[in-house]
Scaffold this motif. Sequence first.
Motif, short mmCIF file in Angstrom:
data_model
loop_
_atom_site.label_atom_id
_atom_site.label_comp_id
_atom_site.label_asym_id
_atom_site.label_seq_id
_atom_site.Cartn_x
_atom_site.Cartn_y
_atom_site.Cartn_z
N TYR A 81 0.83 -1.21 0.00
CA TYR A 81 0.00 0.00 0.00
C TYR A 81 0.87 1.26 0.00
CZ TYR A 81 -3.41 3.51 1.38
OH TYR A 81 -4.19 4.65 1.43
N SER A 100 -8.24 6.23 -4.11
CA SER A 100 -9.44 5.63 -3.52
C SER A 100 -10.16 4.66 -4.46
CB SER A 100 -10.40 6.71 -3.03
OG SER A 100 -9.88 7.31 -1.88
N CYS A 133 -8.19 1.44 -4.61
CA CYS A 133 -8.34 0.65 -3.38
C CYS A 133 -9.71 -0.01 -3.31
CB CYS A 133 -8.10 1.53 -2.16
SG CYS A 133 -6.37 2.01 -1.97
N THR A 134 -10.73 0.69 -3.78
CA THR A 134 -12.08 0.12 -3.78
C THR A 134 -12.15 -1.08 -4.70
OG1 THR A 134 -13.09 2.24 -3.26
CG2 THR A 134 -14.52 0.58 -4.26
N LEU A 142 -10.48 -3.97 -3.09
CA LEU A 142 -11.35 -4.51 -2.04
C LEU A 142 -12.43 -5.40 -2.63
CD1 LEU A 142 -12.41 -4.65 0.87
CD2 LEU A 142 -13.61 -2.51 0.44
N VAL A 160 -9.57 -7.35 0.36
CA VAL A 160 -8.54 -6.67 1.15
C VAL A 160 -8.75 -5.17 1.06
CG1 VAL A 160 -6.07 -6.20 1.39
CG2 VAL A 160 -6.84 -8.50 0.77
N ASN A 161 -8.95 -4.54 2.22
CA ASN A 161 -9.06 -3.09 2.29
C ASN A 161 -7.66 -2.55 2.57
OD1 ASN A 161 -9.53 -0.42 2.81
ND2 ASN A 161 -11.13 -0.76 4.32
N LYS A 217 -6.58 0.34 2.85
CA LYS A 217 -6.52 1.49 3.74
C LYS A 217 -6.68 1.09 5.21
CE LYS A 217 -8.02 4.92 0.43
NZ LYS A 217 -9.00 5.97 0.16
N ILE A 269 -6.00 -2.56 6.67
CA ILE A 269 -5.71 -3.98 6.53
C ILE A 269 -5.96 -4.70 7.85
CG2 ILE A 269 -3.91 -5.66 5.99
CD1 ILE A 269 -2.60 -3.33 4.34
N ARG A 270 -6.73 -5.78 7.78
CA ARG A 270 -7.01 -6.57 8.98
C ARG A 270 -5.75 -7.31 9.41
NH1 ARG A 270 -11.64 -9.59 6.33
NH2 ARG A 270 -10.33 -11.32 6.97
#
Length: 67
Positions: free
Chosen positions: A10, A25, A28-29, A32, A37-38, A40, A42-43
Amino acid sequence: MAASNLEGLYRELQSQFTGHELMLSPVCTRVLLRTGVNLKAIRPDQAADAALLGSVRAVLAEMGYAA
């Protein structure tokens, strides 16, 4: 991109959008929607997952971004 985890990927992606941050943005969308995977936010369970890193790189490459 030579990042070994999603956070590094990222950061490297962000550097490609210097001066055009608003364009990041939608990228990234799309990542996702295609990978779950987000970038902005990240889990923790995804952060070092090599398979997800490969998937995100593949999606970015399909979109024309160096991955």
